[in-house]
Design an enzyme around this catalytic site. Sequence first.
Site, PDB file in Angstrom:
ATOM      1  N   SER A   1       0.863  -1.186   0.000  1.00 20.21           N
ATOM      2  CA  SER A   1       0.000   0.000   0.000  1.00 20.21           C
ATOM      3  C   SER A   1       0.895   1.230   0.000  1.00 20.21           C
ATOM      4  CB  SER A   1      -0.927  -0.020   1.220  1.00 20.21           C
ATOM      5  OG  SER A   1      -0.179  -0.047   2.421  1.00 20.21           O
TER       6      SER A   1
ATOM      7  N   HIS B   1      -3.178  -6.120   2.308  1.00 17.39           N
ATOM      8  CA  HIS B   1      -2.269  -7.143   2.821  1.00 17.39           C
ATOM      9  C   HIS B   1      -2.925  -8.513   2.973  1.00 17.39           C
ATOM     10  CE1 HIS B   1       0.383  -3.820   4.794  1.00 17.39           C
ATOM     11  NE2 HIS B   1       0.422  -3.821   3.488  1.00 17.39           N
TER      12      HIS B   1
ATOM     13  N   GLU C   1      -4.738  -2.982   9.073  1.00 15.74           N
ATOM     14  CA  GLU C   1      -3.997  -3.546  10.211  1.00 15.74           C
ATOM     15  C   GLU C   1      -4.748  -3.327  11.523  1.00 15.74           C
ATOM     16  OE1 GLU C   1       0.009  -1.945  10.158  1.00 15.74           O
ATOM     17  OE2 GLU C   1       0.042  -2.044   7.968  1.00 15.74           O
TER      18      GLU C   1
ATOM     19  N   GLU D   1       1.783  -9.577   6.715  1.00 19.35           N
ATOM     20  CA  GLU D   1       2.581  -9.215   7.884  1.00 19.35           C
ATOM     21  C   GLU D   1       2.438 -10.228   9.016  1.00 19.35           C
ATOM     22  OE1 GLU D   1       1.763  -5.121   8.819  1.00 19.35           O
ATOM     23  OE2 GLU D   1       2.682  -4.443   6.950  1.00 19.35           O
TER      24      GLU D   1
ATOM     25  N   ASP E   1      -4.277   0.590  11.510  1.00 23.19           N
ATOM     26  CA  ASP E   1      -3.830   1.282  10.300  1.00 23.19           C
ATOM     27  C   ASP E   1      -4.927   1.046   9.270  1.00 23.19           C
ATOM     28  OD1 ASP E   1      -2.757   2.388   8.077  1.00 23.19           O
ATOM     29  OD2 ASP E   1      -1.022   1.051   7.938  1.00 23.19           O
TER      30      ASP E   1
ATOM     31  N   GLU F   1      -3.861   5.086  12.240  1.00 23.21           N
ATOM     32  CA  GLU F   1      -2.963   5.502  11.150  1.00 23.21           C
ATOM     33  C   GLU F   1      -3.746   5.598   9.848  1.00 23.21           C
ATOM     34  OE1 GLU F   1       0.427   2.866  10.862  1.00 23.21           O
ATOM     35  OE2 GLU F   1       0.580   3.205   8.709  1.00 23.21           O
TER      36      GLU F   1
ATOM     37  N   ASP G   1       0.953   8.142   7.495  1.00 21.84           N
ATOM     38  CA  ASP G   1       1.884   7.264   6.772  1.00 21.84           C
ATOM     39  C   ASP G   1       1.915   7.701   5.310  1.00 21.84           C
ATOM     40  OD1 ASP G   1       3.219   5.204   5.494  1.00 21.84           O
ATOM     41  OD2 ASP G   1       1.745   3.649   5.905  1.00 21.84           O
TER      42      ASP G   1
ATOM     43  N   LYS H   1       9.219   5.291   7.794  1.00 20.28           N
ATOM     44  CA  LYS H   1       9.663   4.152   6.984  1.00 20.28           C
ATOM     45  C   LYS H   1      10.878   4.609   6.184  1.00 20.28           C
ATOM     46  CE  LYS H   1       5.099   2.040   6.073  1.00 20.28           C
ATOM     47  NZ  LYS H   1       3.910   2.159   5.174  1.00 20.28           N
TER      48      LYS H   1
ATOM     49  N   HIS I   1       8.239  -1.122   9.689  1.00 18.73           N
ATOM     50  CA  HIS I   1       8.649  -2.031   8.614  1.00 18.73           C
ATOM     51  C   HIS I   1       7.816  -1.734   7.368  1.00 18.73           C
ATOM     52  CE1 HIS I   1       5.090  -4.957   9.420  1.00 18.73           C
ATOM     53  NE2 HIS I   1       4.749  -3.713   9.556  1.00 18.73           N
TER      54      HIS I   1
ATOM     55  N   LYS J   1       6.254  -0.577  14.740  1.00 19.29           N
ATOM     56  CA  LYS J   1       5.329  -1.602  14.227  1.00 19.29           C
ATOM     57  C   LYS J   1       6.109  -2.435  13.226  1.00 19.29           C
ATOM     58  CE  LYS J   1       2.775   0.259  10.306  1.00 19.29           C
ATOM     59  NZ  LYS J   1       1.469   0.312   9.668  1.00 19.29           N
TER      60      LYS J   1
HETATM   61  C1  PEP Z   1       3.464  -1.266   6.557  1.00 19.77           C
HETATM   62  C2  PEP Z   1       2.509  -0.797   5.757  1.00 19.77           C
HETATM   63  O1  PEP Z   1       2.206  -1.400   4.572  1.00 19.77           O
HETATM   64  P1  PEP Z   1       3.028  -1.232   3.212  1.00 19.77           P
HETATM   65  O2  PEP Z   1       4.447  -1.569   3.519  1.00 19.77           O
HETATM   66  O3  PEP Z   1       2.352  -2.173   2.281  1.00 19.77           O
HETATM   67  O4  PEP Z   1       2.884   0.215   2.816  1.00 19.77           O
HETATM   68  C3  PEP Z   1       1.691   0.363   6.129  1.00 19.77           C
HETATM   69  O5  PEP Z   1       0.822   0.774   5.370  1.00 19.77           O
HETATM   70  O6  PEP Z   1       1.909   0.951   7.183  1.00 19.77           O
HETATM   71 MG    MG Z   2       0.292   2.423   6.878  1.00 19.06          MG
END
Ligand code: PEP
Ligand code: MG
Length: 427
Positions: free
Chosen positions: A42, A155, A164, A205, A242, A283, A310, A335, A363, A386
Amino acid sequence: MATIEGIVAREILDSRGNPTVEVEIGLDDGTIARAAVPSGASTGAFEAVELRDGVKDRYNGKGVENAVANIEDRIVEQLLGYEASEQRLIDQKLLDIDGTADKSELGANAILGVSLAVAKAAASSAELSLFRYLGGPNAHLLPVPMMNILNGGAHADSNVDVQEFMIAPIGAPTFRDALRSGAEVYHALKAVLKKKGLSTGLGDEGGFAPDLPSNAAALDLIAEAVQAAGYQLGTDIVLALDVAATEFYKDGSYVFESAQKSADEMVNYYAKLAEAYPIVSIEDPLAEDDWAGWSAMTASLGSKLQIVGDDLFVTNPQRIARGIAESAANAVLVKVNQIGSLTETFDAVELAHRNGFRTMMSHRSGETEDTTIADLAVATGSGQIKTGAPARSERVAKYNQLLRIEEELADAARYAGAGAFPRYRSA
Ligand SMILES: C=C(OP(=O)(O)O)C(=O)O
Ligand SMILES: [Mg+2]
């Protein structure tokens, strides 16, 4: 002090079986260090551009082999002889060679692989743990693990909209206890799902990915699992989401639970959900460009909830600055591969913290055995991480690294005769 003597790049597989980049750096004192780059599903539209195999048009049709070739043909020679501890200088050099705002020339994955491997080599050469090298003598705060035990959205192959569902063991006295309680709830959730005849298949995940009648039904299952594991929901363990709302934002509205909703309706939904369940953090409740919606959400719920950007911020200091100016959230998901270098990641965290925003190290849904983010969470004192379910090796590798860090800090404290140290961020 040691200088870069050689750099090797290669294509390896990530946890989804897709190619990704790994980089090895050798220093003139014999140090060798390695880093691997994760990848999202995503992904936010404003993330730095990776050269990644055929997932979306934005990768320009250029695959991971181009990122590997760029490291070997365009980066290696430029970095030979640099002091490995000159992280900012090296990262700036990488940005200069790339020359684009979105890192599309070399590929953000090429740049990040080198950037992280440089840091790991420098730490190893200095005979310091990575968290200590990156964070200095004050690095001591173990993060709350936000464990994603039920997967939906992009996911999972289920019908659940929210990406999530996380448990946060805030009542635990140490990280070790927090992780153990998370694992116990994870196992209890599997038993609850089995008992109800629901699927115990896993999402990307490592969380379970059953088909469910509603998003609230997922929270009910988790509440049952928390209780079955012997913990008190709301005090020992609280909940976080999330939503990854960009994924279901279509033509100006949110297609959520089979209905079209406005931003206001989504905010009302979250307000009700947070009254019914002990949710502390949401999130991406709204889409990555719905700035007005985010500001309305923060005005209405920001005093009660952590509201985490995010896809909204993509770890980019410019977008975080806008979010601060417009009070569009109160926390930043961090990230490393969204922005594409270690230096810029530090800049993003510092900007957030200086302005009273919280940070959560994260992650990606496509991961490797690389554990850098565990050290980074402690180095930056972000207090939250996370990294998926407490199962599946690529997720557990990060949690296990945090166990080692906690032990190293505790050993040091014991040696010094110190008291309650390290500190676990429990609130
Ligand atoms: C970890 C996530 O997913 P992705 O790595 O697919 O963006 C997220 O959206 O926070
Ligand atoms: Mg996210």
